[in-house]
Design an enzyme around this catalytic site. Structure first.
Site, short mmCIF file in Angstrom:
data_model
loop_
_atom_site.label_atom_id
_atom_site.label_comp_id
_atom_site.label_asym_id
_atom_site.label_seq_id
_atom_site.Cartn_x
_atom_site.Cartn_y
_atom_site.Cartn_z
N CYS A 2 1.19 -1.03 0.21
CA CYS A 2 -0.57 0.26 0.16
C CYS A 2 0.90 1.45 -0.13
O CYS A 2 1.94 1.80 0.14
CB CYS A 2 -1.16 -0.14 1.54
N ARG A 27 3.30 1.33 -6.72
CA ARG A 27 3.18 0.46 -5.68
C ARG A 27 1.96 -0.18 -6.28
O ARG A 27 2.19 -1.55 -5.70
CB ARG A 27 2.86 1.04 -4.72
N TRP A 74 -2.98 -2.04 -1.46
CA TRP A 74 -3.63 -2.99 -2.48
C TRP A 74 -3.20 -3.92 -0.97
O TRP A 74 -3.21 -4.43 -0.55
CB TRP A 74 -1.46 -3.24 -2.33
N ASN A 100 0.34 0.44 5.75
CA ASN A 100 0.42 -0.59 5.11
C ASN A 100 1.58 -1.43 5.83
O ASN A 100 3.16 -1.16 6.64
CB ASN A 100 1.98 0.70 3.93
N GLY A 101 0.85 -2.55 5.92
CA GLY A 101 1.78 -3.85 6.11
C GLY A 101 0.92 -5.15 6.90
O GLY A 101 -0.48 -4.51 6.62
N GLU A 482 15.30 -21.12 -15.58
CA GLU A 482 14.49 -20.09 -14.87
C GLU A 482 15.54 -18.82 -15.50
O GLU A 482 15.05 -17.66 -15.50
CB GLU A 482 14.04 -19.81 -13.75
N LYS A 486 15.30 -15.98 -18.28
CA LYS A 486 15.64 -14.19 -17.38
C LYS A 486 16.13 -13.57 -18.85
O LYS A 486 15.86 -12.39 -19.31
CB LYS A 486 16.14 -14.31 -16.65
N GLU A 489 13.96 -13.64 -22.02
CA GLU A 489 13.28 -12.20 -22.56
C GLU A 489 13.44 -10.66 -21.82
O GLU A 489 12.45 -9.81 -22.24
CB GLU A 489 12.10 -12.66 -21.29
N HIS A 505 22.81 -36.18 -24.72
CA HIS A 505 21.52 -36.75 -24.93
C HIS A 505 21.94 -35.57 -26.29
O HIS A 505 20.67 -35.63 -26.90
CB HIS A 505 20.53 -36.98 -24.16
N LYS A 604 2.98 -7.61 -18.94
CA LYS A 604 3.02 -8.29 -17.80
C LYS A 604 2.43 -9.58 -17.58
O LYS A 604 2.81 -10.37 -16.81
CB LYS A 604 2.96 -7.32 -16.61
C1 AGP Z 1 8.47 -14.15 -16.36
O1 AGP Z 1 9.72 -13.26 -16.56
C2 AGP Z 1 7.51 -13.78 -17.19
N1 AGP Z 1 6.96 -12.62 -16.90
C3 AGP Z 1 6.20 -15.35 -17.08
O2 AGP Z 1 6.93 -15.99 -18.00
C4 AGP Z 1 5.13 -15.31 -16.27
O3 AGP Z 1 5.59 -15.92 -15.22
C5 AGP Z 1 3.72 -16.07 -16.54
O4 AGP Z 1 3.36 -15.40 -18.17
C6 AGP Z 1 3.42 -16.47 -15.74
O5 AGP Z 1 2.82 -15.19 -15.41
P1 AGP Z 1 1.84 -16.12 -13.71
O6 AGP Z 1 2.45 -15.89 -12.58
O7 AGP Z 1 1.48 -14.07 -13.99
O8 AGP Z 1 0.80 -16.07 -14.59
#
Ligand code: AGP
Length: 609
Positions: A2, A27, A74, A100-101, A482, A486, A489, A505, A604
């Protein structure tokens, strides 16, 4: 997270509060409100939705006054609604608070206050504070707030105003950020500097367990014992944009650094350092439900799917229930075997990912109980699941997920521990080992993030390489995937994560001096195996960046670069191992001159298939 703001001075307070809340919008929030001392009354105005909704309400009746507080919420306890929006008042409307908390002990406090005759209008933990101050108030607001916060457990940055003392705001903090802006015959409080940056750059960064008594004539700081505190004034040099990112160049870097706090907040109230308790409010599963489970199906996409991979390793290792893992876009179309003895464990930062939602609904339709792990209160996943465990990472602005991932792993660790206890599959000593290791994770993350020049050096050396191969074993296969995601992307370099045992393989054909290999080689059951895989890479002149446990000296003979990470239990190591992988991707992208927070082609939250 928040946002709170407050002002006392000679100017009309309403526009200053709204402007301050707008500067805290980054935020993330789902409702907003203000409380203004006007003609010896406190006018409260709040609305669900964006600030524009609150502004449309204020247009018709903007209270006049020169002192007030404001809030962007939030949601953590209680869905987004007008009633749950802050500010919150005591029974008489004479004392009003923004916060906030998370107040961990709000339920017993609320029960006692109701027994004492107080009437509550919201589901929030925050409203308890207003009624506690009301009970403690005997003409001195600062003293009433001080005695109140001594009774609170959890995290807070709060501000309180009182009709009978129209010249001051009393603020206090523990674990949630609070800053004081020092103006000319006016003063401000806020969660973060951007809120008042246009008015002053002179700031007190308030420490934990500190009370701030803010008048337009001056600010007094006290400890919770009531002793005066003196503090240097900090002159902020940031502009407003930089201030929103807390002085970091990108939200992604800010969010990487927020992980120790996010991990602490996600663990708070769920794992006790004094007792052996693991408390999962909102789990939505009875002991009977847990005992009759014969399968868990994990449903997620992208980074959340990688978290699910680690979750599979944890749950199968501790709970001895088979865990099926599928990216949601596959699960929803493959006629999965799911029945009412299946638990669907859904992981989603946004709680709005289309494939994940569809997978969850399909699992539910086939009779599964659904447990969601999400970062957004009131999201679709949260609303439709039978049980919800929130990650308290705060809003994740950068598209590349970082703090959401590590806090998802924190929740999965707690769920695994809890389920293994109910099903009696964990020994007392193993339980204690894991609890102790988990407890120290945030501190170890803090330690790692305190210095990482070596990673910047790595990124500088490798940022023009043709591609990256990430290899790991066990739970760190997920770390490999992962890490590769990173760098793909945000640096737009092709990268592949794979099981190190798969080297022969196929992937070994890719090894040459133009290909950088990242080996996740922290201590664990297959550590020696990963070393062997690294020898295979070396033999083919491939360059290696190794993620290794602190004090591991053996690995230096095999790797060109070694990044040391604090040692922990193997099944928890993906939490800490994520940090160097996130930073490597960030700095490679930075050296390549890329836009980092909003990378090309990505959103996002992928709310469409
Ligand atoms: C990860 O860095 C990406 N932004 C993407 O893979 C993301 O994790 C995926 O779209 C899932 O999103 P969500 O966790 O909001 O469901």
């Amino acid at each position: 997270m928040c946002g709170i703001v407050g002002y006392t001075g000679g100017r009309e307070v309403c526009p200053i509060l709204v402007d301050g809340l707008r500067r805290l919008e980054y935020r993330g929030y789902d409702s907003a409100g203000v409380a203004i001392l006007s003609d010896e009354r406190i006018e409260v105005c709040k609305a669900t939705g964006k600030l524009s909704v609150l502004e449309s309400v204020l247009i018709d009746n903007s209270p006049n006054g020169v002192l007030g507080i404001g809030h962007t919420r939030w949601a953590t306890h209680g869905r987004p609604s007008d009633e749950n929006a802050h500010p919150h008042s005591d029974c008489t409307g004479s004392i009003v608070v923004v916060h906030n908390g998370i107040i961990e002990n709000y339920l017993p406090l609320k029960t006692q206050l109701i027994a004492n005759g107080h009437k509550f209008v919201s589901e929030t933990d925050t409203e308890v504070i207003a009624h506690l101050v009301e009970e403690a108030y005997q003409g001195d607001l600062a003293e009433a707030v001080r005695s109140t916060v001594l009774r609170l457990e959890g995290s807070f940055a709060l501000a309180v105003i009182c009709r009978e003392q129209p010249d001051l705001i009393v603020a206090a903090r523990r674990h949630s950020p609070l800053v004081v802006g020092l103006g000319e015959n006016e003063n401000f409080i806020a969660s973060d500097v951007p809120a008042f940056l246009p008015y002053t750059k002179k700031v007190y960064f308030i420490d934990d367990d500190t009370l701030a008594i803010v008048k337009k004539s001056g600010v007094e700081l006290r400890s919770l014992d009531g002793d005066p505190i003196s503090k240097d004034v900090f002159e902020v040099t940031w502009n407003a944009d930089m201030a929103e990112r807390g002085g970091y160049e990108h939200f992604m870097l800010k969010e990487i650094h927020e992980q120790p706090t996010a991990l602490r907040e996600t663990m708070r109230g769920r794992l006790s350092s004094e007792t052996a308790d693991v408390t999962l409010e909102g789990l939505g599963l009875s002991h009977e439900d847990i005992l009759k489970l014969n399968k868990i199906v994990m449903i997620a996409c992208g980074t959340a799917y990688h978290a699910a991979m680690v979750g599979k390793y944890m749950i199968e290792g501790l709970v001895r229930i088979p865990v099926e893992l599928d990216v949601a876009s596959e699960l929803r179309y493959r006629d999965p075997i799911i029945d009412n003895n299946t638990l669907a464990l859904v992981i989603s930062q946004s709680g709005e990912t289309a494939d994940t939602l569809a997978g969850m609904r399909e699992a539910k339709r086939r009779g599964a109980k659904v447990l969601a792990i999400t970062n957004v209160v009131g999201s679709s996943v949260a609303r439709e699941a039978d049980g919800v465990l929130y990650t308290y990472a705060g809003p994740e602005i950068a598209v590349a997920s970082t703090k959401a991932y590590t806090t998802q792993l924190m929740v999965l660790s707690l769920v695994s521990l809890y389920l293994s206890r109910v099903r009696g599959t964990i020994s007392t000593e193993r339980d204690a080992q894991l609890r102790r290791a988990l407890w120290y994770i945030p501190e170890q993350a803090d330690l790692f993030l305190s210095e990482y020049q070596d990673i910047i050096g790595c990124a500088d050396r490798y940022h023009n390489f043709a591609g990256f191969l990430y290899m790991g074993r066990g739970p760190n296969l997920a770390s490999a995937l992962e890490g590769a995601l990173k760098i793909k992307e945000i640096a737009y370099i092709h990268a592949e994560g794979y099981a190190a045992g798969e080297m022969k393989h196929g992937p070994i054909a890719m090894i040459d001096p133009s290909m950088a290999t990242v080996a996740i080689a922290t201590k664990g059951r297959t550590y020696e195996k990963v070393l062997s895989n690294m020898q295979e890479v070396k033999a083919r002149l491939g360059e290696i960046i190794a993620i290794a446990s602190t004090h591991d000296t053996e690995i230096h003979s095999l790797a060109d670069k070694v990044i040391h990470v604090p040692e922990t239990e193997e099944m928890l190591s993906p939490i800490l191992n994520a940090l160097p992988l996130q930073l490597l991707a960030y700095y490679v992208a930075k050296f390549r001159g890329h836009e980092i927070d909003q990378p090309r082609n990505l959103a996002k939250s992928v709310t469409v298939e």
